[in-house]
Design a protein around this motif. Structure first.
Motif, PDB file in Angstrom:
ATOM      1  N   ARG A  88      19.773  60.077  -4.689  1.00  0.00           N
ATOM      2  CA  ARG A  88      19.308  59.379  -5.897  1.00  0.00           C
ATOM      3  C   ARG A  88      20.481  58.879  -6.728  1.00  0.00           C
ATOM      4  O   ARG A  88      20.501  57.720  -7.172  1.00  0.00           O
ATOM      5  N   VAL A  89      21.473  59.722  -6.944  1.00  0.00           N
ATOM      6  CA  VAL A  89      22.595  59.356  -7.800  1.00  0.00           C
ATOM      7  C   VAL A  89      23.497  58.311  -7.127  1.00  0.00           C
ATOM      8  O   VAL A  89      23.960  57.369  -7.774  1.00  0.00           O
ATOM      9  N   GLU A  90      23.731  58.478  -5.829  1.00  0.00           N
ATOM     10  CA  GLU A  90      24.667  57.592  -5.139  1.00  0.00           C
ATOM     11  C   GLU A  90      24.155  56.162  -4.977  1.00  0.00           C
ATOM     12  O   GLU A  90      24.862  55.208  -5.285  1.00  0.00           O
ATOM     13  N   THR A  91      22.935  56.003  -4.479  1.00  0.00           N
ATOM     14  CA  THR A  91      22.448  54.641  -4.197  1.00  0.00           C
ATOM     15  C   THR A  91      20.990  54.425  -4.602  1.00  0.00           C
ATOM     16  O   THR A  91      20.347  53.511  -4.098  1.00  0.00           O
ATOM     17  N   ARG A  92      20.488  55.268  -5.519  1.00  0.00           N
ATOM     18  CA  ARG A  92      19.086  55.162  -5.934  1.00  0.00           C
ATOM     19  C   ARG A  92      18.173  55.088  -4.711  1.00  0.00           C
ATOM     20  O   ARG A  92      17.358  54.188  -4.568  1.00  0.00           O
ATOM     21  N   PHE A  93      18.350  56.076  -3.838  1.00  0.00           N
ATOM     22  CA  PHE A  93      17.559  56.172  -2.611  1.00  0.00           C
ATOM     23  C   PHE A  93      17.695  54.917  -1.746  1.00  0.00           C
ATOM     24  O   PHE A  93      16.714  54.376  -1.240  1.00  0.00           O
ATOM     25  N   SER A  94      18.942  54.464  -1.627  1.00  0.00           N
ATOM     26  CA  SER A  94      19.290  53.348  -0.749  1.00  0.00           C
ATOM     27  C   SER A  94      18.728  52.005  -1.201  1.00  0.00           C
ATOM     28  O   SER A  94      18.631  51.069  -0.404  1.00  0.00           O
ATOM     29  N   THR A  95      18.375  51.884  -2.482  1.00  0.00           N
ATOM     30  CA  THR A  95      17.906  50.597  -2.993  1.00  0.00           C
ATOM     31  C   THR A  95      19.058  49.765  -3.548  1.00  0.00           C
ATOM     32  O   THR A  95      18.856  48.591  -3.880  1.00  0.00           O
ATOM     33  N   MET A  96      20.227  50.349  -3.669  1.00  0.00           N
ATOM     34  CA  MET A  96      21.392  49.611  -4.138  1.00  0.00           C
ATOM     35  C   MET A  96      21.748  48.534  -3.106  1.00  0.00           C
ATOM     36  O   MET A  96      21.766  48.793  -1.910  1.00  0.00           O
ATOM     37  N   ASP A  97      22.031  47.344  -3.590  1.00  0.00           N
ATOM     38  CA  ASP A  97      22.330  46.237  -2.687  1.00  0.00           C
ATOM     39  C   ASP A  97      23.539  45.460  -3.210  1.00  0.00           C
ATOM     40  O   ASP A  97      23.490  44.906  -4.302  1.00  0.00           O
ATOM     41  N   MET A 109      25.252  57.136   1.367  1.00  0.00           N
ATOM     42  CA  MET A 109      25.749  58.263   0.569  1.00  0.00           C
ATOM     43  C   MET A 109      27.154  58.014   0.030  1.00  0.00           C
ATOM     44  O   MET A 109      27.821  58.921  -0.441  1.00  0.00           O
ATOM     45  N   GLN A 110      27.593  56.764   0.099  1.00  0.00           N
ATOM     46  CA  GLN A 110      28.821  56.309  -0.554  1.00  0.00           C
ATOM     47  C   GLN A 110      30.071  57.112  -0.203  1.00  0.00           C
ATOM     48  O   GLN A 110      30.713  57.720  -1.066  1.00  0.00           O
ATOM     49  N   PHE A 111      30.414  57.099   1.066  1.00  0.00           N
ATOM     50  CA  PHE A 111      31.651  57.745   1.523  1.00  0.00           C
ATOM     51  C   PHE A 111      32.814  56.775   1.465  1.00  0.00           C
ATOM     52  O   PHE A 111      32.687  55.623   1.897  1.00  0.00           O
ATOM     53  N   MET A 112      33.947  57.235   0.949  1.00  0.00           N
ATOM     54  CA  MET A 112      35.172  56.476   1.122  1.00  0.00           C
ATOM     55  C   MET A 112      35.563  56.575   2.598  1.00  0.00           C
ATOM     56  O   MET A 112      35.414  57.641   3.214  1.00  0.00           O
ATOM     57  N   PRO A 113      36.040  55.490   3.193  1.00  0.00           N
ATOM     58  CA  PRO A 113      36.369  55.506   4.625  1.00  0.00           C
ATOM     59  C   PRO A 113      37.278  56.659   5.048  1.00  0.00           C
ATOM     60  O   PRO A 113      37.090  57.250   6.112  1.00  0.00           O
ATOM     61  N   GLN A 191      33.576  68.315  -5.741  1.00  0.00           N
ATOM     62  CA  GLN A 191      34.445  67.866  -4.667  1.00  0.00           C
ATOM     63  C   GLN A 191      33.979  66.517  -4.118  1.00  0.00           C
ATOM     64  O   GLN A 191      34.787  65.687  -3.717  1.00  0.00           O
ATOM     65  N   TYR A 192      32.692  66.309  -4.119  1.00  0.00           N
ATOM     66  CA  TYR A 192      32.126  65.051  -3.617  1.00  0.00           C
ATOM     67  C   TYR A 192      32.551  63.883  -4.505  1.00  0.00           C
ATOM     68  O   TYR A 192      32.842  62.788  -4.015  1.00  0.00           O
ATOM     69  N   ASN A 193      32.582  64.133  -5.796  1.00  0.00           N
ATOM     70  CA  ASN A 193      33.014  63.102  -6.751  1.00  0.00           C
ATOM     71  C   ASN A 193      33.597  63.817  -7.962  1.00  0.00           C
ATOM     72  O   ASN A 193      32.877  64.480  -8.700  1.00  0.00           O
ATOM     73  N   HIS A 194      34.891  63.694  -8.158  1.00  0.00           N
ATOM     74  CA  HIS A 194      35.606  64.472  -9.181  1.00  0.00           C
ATOM     75  C   HIS A 194      35.269  63.986 -10.599  1.00  0.00           C
ATOM     76  O   HIS A 194      36.082  63.355 -11.280  1.00  0.00           O
ATOM     77  N   GLU A 200      26.799  66.774 -13.566  1.00  0.00           N
ATOM     78  CA  GLU A 200      25.632  66.915 -14.444  1.00  0.00           C
ATOM     79  C   GLU A 200      24.467  66.067 -13.953  1.00  0.00           C
ATOM     80  O   GLU A 200      23.308  66.508 -13.964  1.00  0.00           O
ATOM     81  N   ASP A 201      24.769  64.845 -13.519  1.00  0.00           N
ATOM     82  CA  ASP A 201      23.707  63.950 -13.041  1.00  0.00           C
ATOM     83  C   ASP A 201      23.031  64.516 -11.794  1.00  0.00           C
ATOM     84  O   ASP A 201      21.794  64.544 -11.700  1.00  0.00           O
ATOM     85  N   VAL A 202      23.832  64.952 -10.834  1.00  0.00           N
ATOM     86  CA  VAL A 202      23.260  65.489  -9.597  1.00  0.00           C
ATOM     87  C   VAL A 202      22.463  66.756  -9.888  1.00  0.00           C
ATOM     88  O   VAL A 202      21.350  66.933  -9.367  1.00  0.00           O
ATOM     89  N   MET A 203      23.018  67.641 -10.716  1.00  0.00           N
ATOM     90  CA  MET A 203      22.316  68.880 -11.039  1.00  0.00           C
ATOM     91  C   MET A 203      21.021  68.603 -11.798  1.00  0.00           C
ATOM     92  O   MET A 203      20.031  69.336 -11.654  1.00  0.00           O
ATOM     93  N   HIS A 204      21.020  67.555 -12.603  1.00  0.00           N
ATOM     94  CA  HIS A 204      19.796  67.179 -13.330  1.00  0.00           C
ATOM     95  C   HIS A 204      18.680  66.849 -12.346  1.00  0.00           C
ATOM     96  O   HIS A 204      17.561  67.373 -12.452  1.00  0.00           O
ATOM     97  N   PHE A 205      18.972  65.978 -11.381  1.00  0.00           N
ATOM     98  CA  PHE A 205      17.939  65.589 -10.418  1.00  0.00           C
ATOM     99  C   PHE A 205      17.620  66.734  -9.456  1.00  0.00           C
ATOM    100  O   PHE A 205      16.468  66.875  -9.027  1.00  0.00           O
ATOM    101  N   TYR A 206      18.606  67.538  -9.142  1.00  0.00           N
ATOM    102  CA  TYR A 206      18.370  68.713  -8.297  1.00  0.00           C
ATOM    103  C   TYR A 206      17.346  69.633  -8.960  1.00  0.00           C
ATOM    104  O   TYR A 206      16.387  70.089  -8.326  1.00  0.00           O
TER     105      TYR A 206
END
Length: 215
Positions: A88-97, A109-113, A191-194, A200-206
């Motif tokens: 949800r936080v990374e790409t709004r359930f893959s709706t980001m374009d 899931m927005q990984f750096m290469p 660790q996923y995003n410093h 806080e955002d991820v924990m909110h939706f979790y």
């Protein structure tokens, strides 16, 4: 004592009448404000009205993704609602374009290469965009050689951040190895995003999804 009670009763009625009189005036004032604001900012108002339903939809977990969340979570020993929250936080359930950030993070899931392929790759430095050849980015053997988190979740011989199954398996792999499998969720998320705000955002939706889907 009786006179005092009568005074309180009258006072209560007066307050009620005042509120009843005030309410229509308040509604009229709000309506006039909206009309005036719309007159000067029609585009802003219409955009807000159009996007309001989308904001609610974006908070809901798409039912078609839940089986994949659960399958992935079981493999790596992390909560499936945590994967849903990250998605949800990374790409709004893959709706980001497009599924590509301005700094180069890729996929569902927005990984750096360099995180996906491995930071020991000779082109990796800085934020982790690297100059990794496309043929190496999705090669499980190359990823294993460089210590990356990219995973071939669907078993087709390719670890593709733009494939949802591979992306979720890769994210679960990362989170599990950074503490989520041991219950250290906030540590893994950081660790996923410093960013404390990201945590806080991820924990909110979790928390929201745990309430929505009690096990």
């Amino acid at each position: 004592m009786k006179k005092k009670k009568r005074k309180l009763k009258k006072g209560g009625i007066l307050r009620l009448l005042f509120l009843i009189t005030l309410l229509p005036a308040l509604l009229v004032s709000i309506t006039l404000f909206v009309i005036v604001y719309y007159f000067f900012n029609p585009d802003t108002v219409m955009t807000a009205l159009k996007e309001t339903p989308n904001l609610f939809r974006e908070m809901e977990v798409p039912e078609e993704y839940i089986p994949l969340y659960k399958e992935t979570a079981e493999v790596y020993g992390v909560p499936w609602t945590l994967l849903a929250a990250h998605h949800r936080v990374e790409t709004r359930f893959s709706t980001m374009d497009p599924l590509l950030s301005p700094v180069g993070a890729e996929g569902h899931m927005q990984f750096m290469p360099c995180t996906f392929v491995g930071w020991t790759h000779p082109t990796c430095s800085g934020l982790g965009e690297g100059e990794i050849p496309e043929s190496e980015k999705t090669d499980p053997e190359v990823i294993q050689a460089y210590g990356g988190y990219g995973t071939d979740g669907n078993g087709d011989g390719v670890a593709d951040p733009y494939n949802l199954t591979d992306a979720l398996y890769s994210a679960a792999n990362y989170l599990a190895k950074n503490g989520a499998a041991d219950g250290e969720l906030e540590k893994a998320i950081f660790q996923y995003n410093h960013s404390d705000e990201y945590v806080e955002d991820v924990m909110h939706f979790y928390g929201l999804y745990n309430e929505q889907f009690p096990e």
